[in-house]
Design a protein around this motif. Sequence first.
Motif, PDB file in Angstrom:
ATOM      1  N   UNK A   1      98.046 103.397  14.703  1.00 22.84           N
ATOM      2  CA  UNK A   1      97.360 102.102  14.671  1.00 22.84           C
ATOM      3  C   UNK A   1      97.857 101.213  13.526  1.00 22.84           C
ATOM      4  N   UNK A   2      98.475 101.839  12.508  1.00 24.99           N
ATOM      5  CA  UNK A   2      98.987 101.052  11.390  1.00 24.99           C
ATOM      6  C   UNK A   2     100.486 100.742  11.554  1.00 24.99           C
ATOM      7  N   UNK A   3     101.079 101.221  12.652  1.00 24.67           N
ATOM      8  CA  UNK A   3     102.533 101.064  12.848  1.00 24.67           C
ATOM      9  C   UNK A   3     102.884  99.857  13.708  1.00 24.67           C
ATOM     10  N   UNK A   4     102.029  98.890  13.797  1.00 23.71           N
ATOM     11  CA  UNK A   4     102.276  97.689  14.594  1.00 23.71           C
ATOM     12  C   UNK A   4     102.042  96.460  13.728  1.00 23.71           C
ATOM     13  N   UNK A   5     102.469  95.323  14.168  1.00 24.37           N
ATOM     14  CA  UNK A   5     102.278  94.115  13.370  1.00 24.37           C
ATOM     15  C   UNK A   5     100.812  93.944  12.963  1.00 24.37           C
ATOM     16  N   UNK A   6     100.567  93.629  11.692  1.00 24.93           N
ATOM     17  CA  UNK A   6      99.198  93.491  11.163  1.00 24.93           C
ATOM     18  C   UNK A   6      98.611  94.831  10.739  1.00 24.93           C
ATOM     19  N   UNK A   7      99.390  95.900  10.883  1.00 26.78           N
ATOM     20  CA  UNK A   7      98.901  97.235  10.554  1.00 26.78           C
ATOM     21  C   UNK A   7      98.598  97.424   9.070  1.00 26.78           C
TER      22      UNK A   7
ATOM     23  N   UNK B   1      97.459 107.184  -6.412  1.00 24.31           N
ATOM     24  CA  UNK B   1      98.872 107.480  -6.650  1.00 24.31           C
ATOM     25  C   UNK B   1      99.463 108.288  -5.493  1.00 24.31           C
ATOM     26  N   UNK B   2      98.620 109.230  -4.986  1.00 27.59           N
ATOM     27  CA  UNK B   2      99.092 110.054  -3.869  1.00 27.59           C
ATOM     28  C   UNK B   2      99.346 109.209  -2.617  1.00 27.59           C
ATOM     29  N   UNK B   3      98.602 108.120  -2.467  1.00 32.10           N
ATOM     30  CA  UNK B   3      98.703 107.290  -1.263  1.00 32.10           C
ATOM     31  C   UNK B   3      99.724 106.143  -1.403  1.00 32.10           C
ATOM     32  N   UNK B   4     100.392 106.072  -2.570  1.00 37.49           N
ATOM     33  CA  UNK B   4     101.344 104.994  -2.793  1.00 37.49           C
ATOM     34  C   UNK B   4     102.466 104.972  -1.748  1.00 37.49           C
ATOM     35  N   UNK B   5     103.088 106.108  -1.565  1.00 38.76           N
ATOM     36  CA  UNK B   5     104.215 106.180  -0.617  1.00 38.76           C
ATOM     37  C   UNK B   5     103.775 105.841   0.808  1.00 38.76           C
TER      38      UNK B   5
ATOM     39  N   UNK C   1     103.219 102.112   0.991  1.00 35.55           N
ATOM     40  CA  UNK C   1     104.473 101.362   0.970  1.00 35.55           C
ATOM     41  C   UNK C   1     105.211 101.469   2.301  1.00 35.55           C
ATOM     42  N   UNK C   2     105.145 102.636   2.919  1.00 38.43           N
ATOM     43  CA  UNK C   2     105.800 102.812   4.223  1.00 38.43           C
ATOM     44  C   UNK C   2     105.175 101.898   5.267  1.00 38.43           C
ATOM     45  N   UNK C   3     103.856 101.847   5.295  1.00 39.96           N
ATOM     46  CA  UNK C   3     103.158 100.982   6.261  1.00 39.96           C
ATOM     47  C   UNK C   3     103.469  99.522   5.983  1.00 39.96           C
ATOM     48  N   UNK C   4     103.525  99.176   4.674  1.00 40.31           N
ATOM     49  CA  UNK C   4     103.815  97.799   4.297  1.00 40.31           C
ATOM     50  C   UNK C   4     105.217  97.373   4.757  1.00 40.31           C
ATOM     51  N   UNK C   5     106.186  98.231   4.522  1.00 35.81           N
ATOM     52  CA  UNK C   5     107.562  97.871   4.891  1.00 35.81           C
ATOM     53  C   UNK C   5     107.763  97.802   6.406  1.00 35.81           C
TER      54      UNK C   5
ATOM     55  N   UNK D   1     106.209  91.559  -1.114  1.00 36.07           N
ATOM     56  CA  UNK D   1     106.327  91.714  -2.567  1.00 36.07           C
ATOM     57  C   UNK D   1     104.996  91.441  -3.266  1.00 36.07           C
ATOM     58  N   UNK D   2     104.296  90.422  -2.781  1.00 37.57           N
ATOM     59  CA  UNK D   2     102.994  90.084  -3.383  1.00 37.57           C
ATOM     60  C   UNK D   2     101.998  91.233  -3.187  1.00 37.57           C
ATOM     61  N   UNK D   3     101.953  91.763  -1.990  1.00 40.49           N
ATOM     62  CA  UNK D   3     101.011  92.859  -1.706  1.00 40.49           C
ATOM     63  C   UNK D   3     101.387  94.127  -2.476  1.00 40.49           C
ATOM     64  N   UNK D   4     102.679  94.404  -2.620  1.00 39.12           N
ATOM     65  CA  UNK D   4     103.125  95.573  -3.390  1.00 39.12           C
ATOM     66  C   UNK D   4     102.711  95.426  -4.850  1.00 39.12           C
ATOM     67  N   UNK D   5     102.891  94.197  -5.379  1.00 35.48           N
ATOM     68  CA  UNK D   5     102.491  93.941  -6.763  1.00 35.48           C
ATOM     69  C   UNK D   5     100.982  94.082  -6.928  1.00 35.48           C
ATOM     70  N   UNK D   6     100.216  93.654  -5.946  1.00 38.15           N
ATOM     71  CA  UNK D   6      98.755  93.791  -5.991  1.00 38.15           C
ATOM     72  C   UNK D   6      98.355  95.271  -6.043  1.00 38.15           C
ATOM     73  N   UNK D   7      99.062  96.099  -5.274  1.00 34.59           N
ATOM     74  CA  UNK D   7      98.778  97.543  -5.288  1.00 34.59           C
ATOM     75  C   UNK D   7      99.064  98.146  -6.664  1.00 34.59           C
ATOM     76  N   UNK D   8     100.212  97.741  -7.263  1.00 29.94           N
ATOM     77  CA  UNK D   8     100.571  98.279  -8.575  1.00 29.94           C
ATOM     78  C   UNK D   8      99.534  97.863  -9.627  1.00 29.94           C
ATOM     79  N   UNK D   9      99.078  96.612  -9.515  1.00 33.46           N
ATOM     80  CA  UNK D   9      98.071  96.132 -10.462  1.00 33.46           C
ATOM     81  C   UNK D   9      96.742  96.880 -10.281  1.00 33.46           C
ATOM     82  N   UNK D  10      96.350  97.129  -9.034  1.00 30.73           N
ATOM     83  CA  UNK D  10      95.100  97.867  -8.770  1.00 30.73           C
ATOM     84  C   UNK D  10      95.187  99.288  -9.314  1.00 30.73           C
ATOM     85  N   UNK D  11      96.383  99.914  -9.156  1.00 29.62           N
ATOM     86  CA  UNK D  11      96.574 101.275  -9.674  1.00 29.62           C
ATOM     87  C   UNK D  11      96.524 101.275 -11.195  1.00 29.62           C
ATOM     88  N   UNK D  12      97.134 100.266 -11.824  1.00 28.65           N
ATOM     89  CA  UNK D  12      97.123 100.181 -13.284  1.00 28.65           C
ATOM     90  C   UNK D  12      95.693 100.005 -13.800  1.00 28.65           C
ATOM     91  N   UNK D  13      94.929  99.162 -13.095  1.00 30.12           N
ATOM     92  CA  UNK D  13      93.526  98.962 -13.490  1.00 30.12           C
ATOM     93  C   UNK D  13      92.727 100.260 -13.362  1.00 30.12           C
TER      94      UNK D  13
END
Length: 571
Positions: A416-422, A456-460, A463-467, A478-490
Amino acid sequence: MDAPVCLVDNTSDGSLIVKQDALNILASLRKPVAVVSIAGKYRTGKSYLMNRLAGKSVGFSLGSTIQSHTKGIWMWCVEHPCNSDQHLVLLDTEGLGDVEKGDKNNDNWIFSLSILLSSTFIYNSRGTIDQHALEDLHFVTQLTQCIKVESGAEAETGEEFVRFFPTFVWAVRDFTLDLEINGEEVSADDYLEHALILKPDSSRQPSHYNEPRKCIRDYFSSRKCFVFVSPTTRKNMKTLEQMSDQNLDQEFVEETNRFCQYVYDNVKAKMVPPGTDLTGAMLAALLEIYVDSLHSGNIPCLDNAVTSLAKIENSKALADAVKYFQEMMEKTMKFPSETVEELSNIYCQHEKEAITIFMKRSFHDEDQKYQREMEDTIKTLYQKYCQQNEKASEDKCRALLDSLQEPIADRLKNGQYAKPGGYNLYAADQQMLECMYSQAPGKGIKSDFILKEFMKEKQNESQSILQLDKSLTKKEKEIKAERERRALAEQELKAQEQQMAAMEQQKQAMEQSHKEYIKEFDKKMADDREKAQAEQERILAHRLAEQERSIREGYQQMQPQLRVIPMCNIS
């Protein structure tokens, strides 16, 4: 106890052996023990008085023949009739000078033990307190050969015995004289003190005369005397146990009642310096220390005995306190706790209770060895409980996250996450998961850390779903990836803050714990100093009183020798 039991028995080779059954009875007595022992020549009626103190007519064996009945030391533990906070322990000893035994060393040790174990010592004799009666009490003059106060001391005078020795009561049986001195009526106490007057050094054989008197005066700070007429006729003595008070001489009954009441009112718990009350278990341990010393061929050293007893008792105090702490922590602690503060408050409460248990029972803890061991042991246990609490929190948080991510795992498996908008669907599901996770109660102190690890375990995976999401432009990705990194840092920052807060609370708890130890130790030290000061004042007052009495007696003895020199007439 329904009846007396043998506490110390004689072996065939004349040595002493402690009876284990009696020790077990003593060890079961948790309250302080007031110990009354009696010694004296055989066949003088010691056992009868002890039965009366027990509130019974039958108990300790009475004999009506010329043979000694009591062998060794017999014990009877009864309820204290006037003090519910203490047990009354009665010790009836083998008669001294038994011709059938003929072992003076055994007599010396029976006599010495009866003094060392008791808080009130009764010497029982017949007739009067005269030179012959005092010579029969020659055992008291040999105590310095049987007992030492300090280890390594070459010669001791026995002056320090007063620190350890009981109060002294002389029971004079079959007394037939009038209590008069120089035509004046006196009390039984006056009679005893008059009999203990020392002769001047110029008298013939003063040492032989004075020695037993001086020992009694020096060793026993408190002295009392009772004089008893014969209870009945010689013929009836065989059935004395069966006779009621109405059939006994009423003067004897009245004196016996006064004697018993005096003992009840004045006997104190057996103590060792600097004023520690002994329980039955401690008295049992002390007895074993004394007898073991005799078996090894050594003279019992009182200071060493107290030190050995302190080691035994302090070890037990430590074990009891730690056991209590563990039991209470396991009973009241529910893992995981929401905060370290909750765990620390429970820890501090039960540790304080454990300290009270330890301080109440421990004594003579030189260099605070056992106190430090207890502090270290409980601190180690606290750290273990903290680790246990963290582990419980981690396990619960992981289980919760595993449960919450099951729908996401199913959608991922179904593509369900492997299609556009996933990705947006996946991110919304993850956000819902984190929201449900944060709202779930009872996660404990590792909730932020485990969530961080989960992210951290769910990062990969994220990222796979995002790409793979073709509906998003490169810039949006890029914006969404940066948002994830910021959320993890927080989340990492929150986890660090949670960990630092936990460490700070643990540190504060241990600091508070140490302050509690210092407070209780200072309190105990102050109490011990007060007891030691009171003991020193008691000993000093006793010595000053004896010195004053000796001076007064010397002056009175010299008065008849003083002559008034007439003044000359000068014309």
